[in-house]
Design a protein around this motif. Sequence first.
Motif, PDB file in Angstrom:
ATOM      1  N   MET A 188     105.594  15.501  81.403  1.00 33.63           N
ATOM      2  CA  MET A 188     105.632  15.204  82.840  1.00 33.63           C
ATOM      3  C   MET A 188     104.798  13.971  83.214  1.00 33.63           C
ATOM      4  SD  MET A 188     107.692  17.336  84.129  1.00 33.63           S
ATOM      5  CE  MET A 188     107.401  16.950  85.843  1.00 33.63           C
ATOM      6  N   SER A 189     103.606  13.868  82.615  1.00 30.25           N
ATOM      7  CA  SER A 189     102.632  12.884  83.101  1.00 30.25           C
ATOM      8  C   SER A 189     102.174  11.864  82.067  1.00 30.25           C
ATOM      9  CB  SER A 189     101.393  13.610  83.631  1.00 30.25           C
ATOM     10  OG  SER A 189     101.755  14.628  84.532  1.00 30.25           O
ATOM     11  N   GLY A 190     102.639  11.994  80.816  1.00 27.19           N
ATOM     12  CA  GLY A 190     102.210  11.073  79.770  1.00 27.19           C
ATOM     13  C   GLY A 190     100.954  11.571  79.066  1.00 27.19           C
ATOM     14  N   VAL A 191     100.650  10.960  77.934  1.00 22.66           N
ATOM     15  CA  VAL A 191      99.546  11.437  77.101  1.00 22.66           C
ATOM     16  C   VAL A 191      98.176  11.126  77.683  1.00 22.66           C
ATOM     17  CG1 VAL A 191     100.824  11.439  74.932  1.00 22.66           C
ATOM     18  CG2 VAL A 191      99.640   9.354  75.664  1.00 22.66           C
ATOM     19  N   GLU A 192      98.127  10.305  78.738  1.00 21.84           N
ATOM     20  CA  GLU A 192      96.840  10.034  79.388  1.00 21.84           C
ATOM     21  C   GLU A 192      96.567  11.012  80.534  1.00 21.84           C
ATOM     22  OE1 GLU A 192      94.613   7.993  78.185  1.00 21.84           O
ATOM     23  OE2 GLU A 192      96.021   7.477  76.591  1.00 21.84           O
ATOM     24  N   ALA A 193      97.392  12.040  80.673  1.00 23.63           N
ATOM     25  CA  ALA A 193      97.209  13.024  81.748  1.00 23.63           C
ATOM     26  C   ALA A 193      95.803  13.616  81.684  1.00 23.63           C
ATOM     27  CB  ALA A 193      98.244  14.139  81.611  1.00 23.63           C
ATOM     28  N   CYS A 223     118.535   8.329  70.922  1.00 19.36           N
ATOM     29  CA  CYS A 223     117.529   8.810  71.879  1.00 19.36           C
ATOM     30  C   CYS A 223     116.601   7.712  72.387  1.00 19.36           C
ATOM     31  CB  CYS A 223     116.687   9.910  71.242  1.00 19.36           C
ATOM     32  SG  CYS A 223     117.618  11.425  70.963  1.00 19.36           S
ATOM     33  N   ILE A 224     116.595   6.562  71.731  1.00 24.05           N
ATOM     34  CA  ILE A 224     115.682   5.492  72.150  1.00 24.05           C
ATOM     35  C   ILE A 224     116.008   5.082  73.586  1.00 24.05           C
ATOM     36  CG2 ILE A 224     115.053   3.062  71.791  1.00 24.05           C
ATOM     37  CD1 ILE A 224     115.421   3.602  68.769  1.00 24.05           C
ATOM     38  N   GLY A 225     114.981   5.043  74.406  1.00 21.64           N
ATOM     39  CA  GLY A 225     115.151   4.632  75.798  1.00 21.64           C
ATOM     40  C   GLY A 225     115.446   5.767  76.749  1.00 21.64           C
ATOM     41  N   ALA A 226     115.734   6.958  76.214  1.00 22.40           N
ATOM     42  CA  ALA A 226     116.079   8.086  77.087  1.00 22.40           C
ATOM     43  C   ALA A 226     114.897   8.509  77.954  1.00 22.40           C
ATOM     44  CB  ALA A 226     116.564   9.270  76.257  1.00 22.40           C
ATOM     45  N   ASP A 227     113.667   8.212  77.492  1.00 22.49           N
ATOM     46  CA  ASP A 227     112.502   8.659  78.245  1.00 22.49           C
ATOM     47  C   ASP A 227     112.145   7.732  79.408  1.00 22.49           C
ATOM     48  OD1 ASP A 227     111.884   6.742  76.325  1.00 22.49           O
ATOM     49  OD2 ASP A 227     109.785   7.354  76.198  1.00 22.49           O
TER      50      ASP A 227
END
Length: 196
Positions: free
Chosen positions: A36-41, A170-174
């Motif tokens: 949801m928020s990225g690894v820096e959440a 899947c590359i770019g799907a995020d």
Amino acid sequence: MNGNGQGAEHVDRPKRTDARRNKETLLDAAAAVFVMSGVEAPVRDIAAKAGVGMGTIYRHFPTRADLIIAVYRHQVEACAEAGPALLATSATPHAALEQWINLFVDFLVTKHGLASVLQSDNAGFETLHSYFLDRLVPVCTQLLDAAAASGEIRSDLEAYALMRGVGNLCIGADNDPRYDARPLVGLLVAGLRRPH
């Protein structure tokens, strides 16, 4: 208690089971927050989702890198364990393969959020890619072999090539909300079927 310490061991076992379950809950929560928020959440968001105090997270994972590596390994293990389970419970080997590839896509789409972190200099990250391949290529091979043995798909496919192809889709799907890799991956998996 007898002299060989069995009593103490018996008492520890439920605690170890609880601790492992708590750690898995924490890793599931961290994975969901990272998506949801990225690894820096903020760690407080992960603690709130897991229903634990921040101290619990720091006790298990002293640094953010420790937590990221643990989440990645946890997700790889879940994907690896799903293969044999799906093979045992699905209607056909091809159906098991299809479901497993969907799980693999979920993993890849969430993992791409970790990609930039995994490119860093941290020594712990270097072994993760090998770990990923060592755990998942044999599972995909088992699924492909079962589907080929049942006559559902061609037998000349390599797991690594299929996984690489799925990964490329899947590359770019995020980071592009208009792009959903799943329909294309579905076509790829459907295309593995042997023509009748």
